[in-house]
Design a protein around this motif. Structure first.
Motif, short mmCIF file in Angstrom:
data_model
loop_
_atom_site.label_atom_id
_atom_site.label_comp_id
_atom_site.label_asym_id
_atom_site.label_seq_id
_atom_site.Cartn_x
_atom_site.Cartn_y
_atom_site.Cartn_z
N ILE A 264 0.83 -1.22 0.00
CA ILE A 264 0.00 0.00 0.00
C ILE A 264 0.86 1.26 0.00
O ILE A 264 0.66 2.15 -0.83
N PHE A 265 1.81 1.35 0.92
CA PHE A 265 2.66 2.54 1.02
C PHE A 265 4.05 2.18 0.48
O PHE A 265 4.94 1.77 1.23
N VAL A 266 4.21 2.33 -0.80
CA VAL A 266 5.42 1.82 -1.47
C VAL A 266 6.19 2.99 -2.10
O VAL A 266 5.59 3.95 -2.60
N GLY A 267 7.52 2.88 -2.03
CA GLY A 267 8.36 3.82 -2.78
C GLY A 267 8.49 5.19 -2.17
O GLY A 267 8.77 6.16 -2.88
N ASP A 268 8.31 5.30 -0.86
CA ASP A 268 8.45 6.59 -0.18
C ASP A 268 9.77 6.59 0.60
O ASP A 268 9.92 5.88 1.60
N ALA A 269 10.73 7.37 0.14
CA ALA A 269 12.07 7.38 0.76
C ALA A 269 12.01 7.84 2.21
O ALA A 269 12.77 7.35 3.05
N PHE A 270 11.11 8.79 2.51
CA PHE A 270 10.99 9.29 3.88
C PHE A 270 10.56 8.18 4.83
O PHE A 270 11.13 8.01 5.92
N LEU A 271 9.56 7.39 4.42
CA LEU A 271 9.08 6.28 5.27
C LEU A 271 10.16 5.22 5.43
O LEU A 271 10.32 4.64 6.51
N ASP A 272 10.90 4.95 4.36
CA ASP A 272 11.98 3.97 4.45
C ASP A 272 13.05 4.41 5.44
O ASP A 272 13.58 3.60 6.21
#
Length: 506
Positions: A264-272
């Motif tokens: 669902i929440f994919v490809g977000d550098a901040f979340l990673d």
């Protein structure tokens, strides 16, 4: 319909839980039903795993409502692997419970509640609907709260209050996140959400929603700084309960994190980056917490926290190699942590204490049992070629590939501290001279119980130790499994298509 096979493990646990309630006062009958039922559940789970492995992802739309409008059950390789691990741990703890949990506790409905807990875990792994994931989590919380309080001792009740309060807070945050997500997208189906969240223009609101999910699941999986409830509660119930808690309860939170943040929440550098920072602090804080403990079960509780960090750090690096390492470590950790808490129960039954200062002389008096316990203890450390060694290779490789040197340092540090902790435990409990422990007249020591009870306590430890050895010495098979799961998670279109393109048979 052949797809219905994915519901068999779920329905079997429901049947067992209900059946056991008809034998409320017949404790011996409950023991037999639970052990035989758990054995059948393992066989069914193996069969379903083989079916998914050979035929790919399978879905069932409850009530014949087409996705995304109905409730979806889905079994991909990741979900069915978790169901299989649940059945393995469930069988071991069922047998161990039959030998170690006293009759007075069993009369309060221990076995029915135990199988309701396994039902909740199985449902959480198989659901394809984010709201129903919440529902299964609530079944898990209710069942685990009953198990942690059975017996009503003061320490249990204190631990239960801390356990329930933090997990109730996690559920409220999770539910709030679901409400915000539904407001954004108008959907609860996870495959449908994968498409709709990607199309939302307000990315700041998407990130806030993702952080709510991270907090909710982070509490349940005991990620820094949300882990304080775990070491305050996991050492209080019977060791059989701690075994299923330590092996599976935090891992369902990890499963949810991996599923949501790869779908669902994919490809977000901040979340990673947030995931990486939390994982690094989880590794450090759990390791240091274990280092200063004296009670064996508290040591294992802090090591649960520490090693959750390995899985989250793999998710944070978000490469196929890293996630494969996280999945491999998840498999290893479920088996080893379940076994370690059963081992703590065996030591307590033999010596009447879990204090490392009070123990000693175990190897001199019980050399065969000591060698048996060596397997999970040093598998946890990751001594090659045991099971804990191989996933760290993948995680270290991913650290170099992504240039995440803080992650590399945290992995090495946590591994070293784990080695120190287990070496200290081995020296204190097994190698030093036996200490004088006051005899407890009414305590059911290991040498006083019937042979059948001793067998029921030792056999599940042998069983999980053999499975752990297979994971270590047959690492290429587990690596193949982890690589396939990682590939499916990183390329989630197969999951989405399996749900949204399913045709309902008339």
């Amino acid at each position: 319909m052949t797809q219905q096979i994915i519901l068999y493990p779920l329905l079997l646990q429901l049947l067992l839980a209900i059946l056991l309630m008809f034998f409320w006062k017949k404790i011996n009958t409950q023991r037999i039903i639970s052990m035989l039922g758990s054995l059948v559940h393992l066989a069914v789970s193996i069969g379903v795993f083989a079916y998914i492995w050979n035929n790919g992802t399978q879905t069932v739309q409850a009530g014949s409502w087409e996705a995304p409008f109905g409730i979806t059950f889905i079994a991909d390789t990741f979900a069915i692997t978790m169901v299989l691990l649940t059945s393995i741990a469930g069988l071991a703890v069922s047998i161990f419970s039959s030998g170690s949990v006293i009759g007075d506790r069993l009369r309060f409905g221990y076995f029915p509640i135990f199988h309701f807990l396994l039902l909740g875990l199985t449902g959480a792994f198989l659901t394809g609907d984010i709201f129903n994931l919440y529902v299964w989590f609530e079944i898990i919380i209710i069942s685990s709260f009953v198990l942690i309080t059975i017996g009503g001792e003061k320490a249990q009740l204190e631990g239960a209050v801390k356990y329930f309060t933090l997990n109730f807070l996690a559920s409220m945050i999770f539910l709030t996140a679901i409400a915000v997500l539904y407001g954004l997208t108008g959907s609860l189906n996870m495959a449908d959400l994968a498409n709709k969240v990607a199309a939302v223009e307000n990315r700041a609101l998407v990130e806030i929603t993702a952080i709510l999910f991270l907090i909710g699941f982070g509490i349940k999986s005991a990620v820094f700084p949300l882990y304080f409830w775990l070491p305050a509660s996991y050492h209080t119930p019977p060791s059989a309960v701690s075994a299923i808690f330590g092996g599976l309860l935090t891992k369902v939170g990890v499963y949810a994190l991996i599923r949501v943040f790869t779908l669902i929440f994919v490809g977000d550098a901040f979340l990673d980056q947030i995931l990486l920072v939390l994982a690094i602090f989880t590794l450090f804080s759990g390791a240091l917490g274990a280092l200063v403990q004296n009670n064996i079960r508290k040591v294992f509780s802090y090591l649960i926290i520490c090693h959750i960090g390995y899985m989250i750090i793999g998710l944070g690096m978000f490469t196929e190699v890293a996630i494969a390492g996280a999945i491999f470590y998840l498999v290893h950790d479920i088996l080893v942590k379940t076994n370690l808490f059963m081992i703590s129960g065996l030591i307590y039954r033999i010596k009447g204490s879990n204090s490392m200062r009070a123990l000693g002389g175990f190897y001199a008096n019980y050399p065969k049992l000591s060698l048996l316990m060596f397997i999970p203890l040093f598998s946890l450390v990751g001594i090659p070629p045991l099971s804990g060694f191989w996933p760290k290779i993948s995680l270290i490789t991913a650290s170099f590939e992504t240039g995440s040197y803080w992650s590399l340092a945290a992995i090495i540090f946590a591994s070293f501290i784990t080695l120190v902790v287990i070496a200290k435990l081995w020296a204190e409990v097994f190698w030093k001279d036996a200490q004088e422990i006051p005899v407890r007249p009414k305590f059911r020591y290991y040498h006083k119980i019937k042979n059948i009870k001793r067998i029921q306590i030792v056999v599940p430890i042998v069983f999980l130790s053999l499975v752990t050895l297979y994971v270590g010495f047959g690492a290429e098979h587990i690596q193949t499994l982890a690589t396939r799961i990682s590939s499916e998670l990183m390329n989630n279109q197969q999951y989405i298509d399996a749900v949204l393109n399913t045709q309902i048979s008339e």
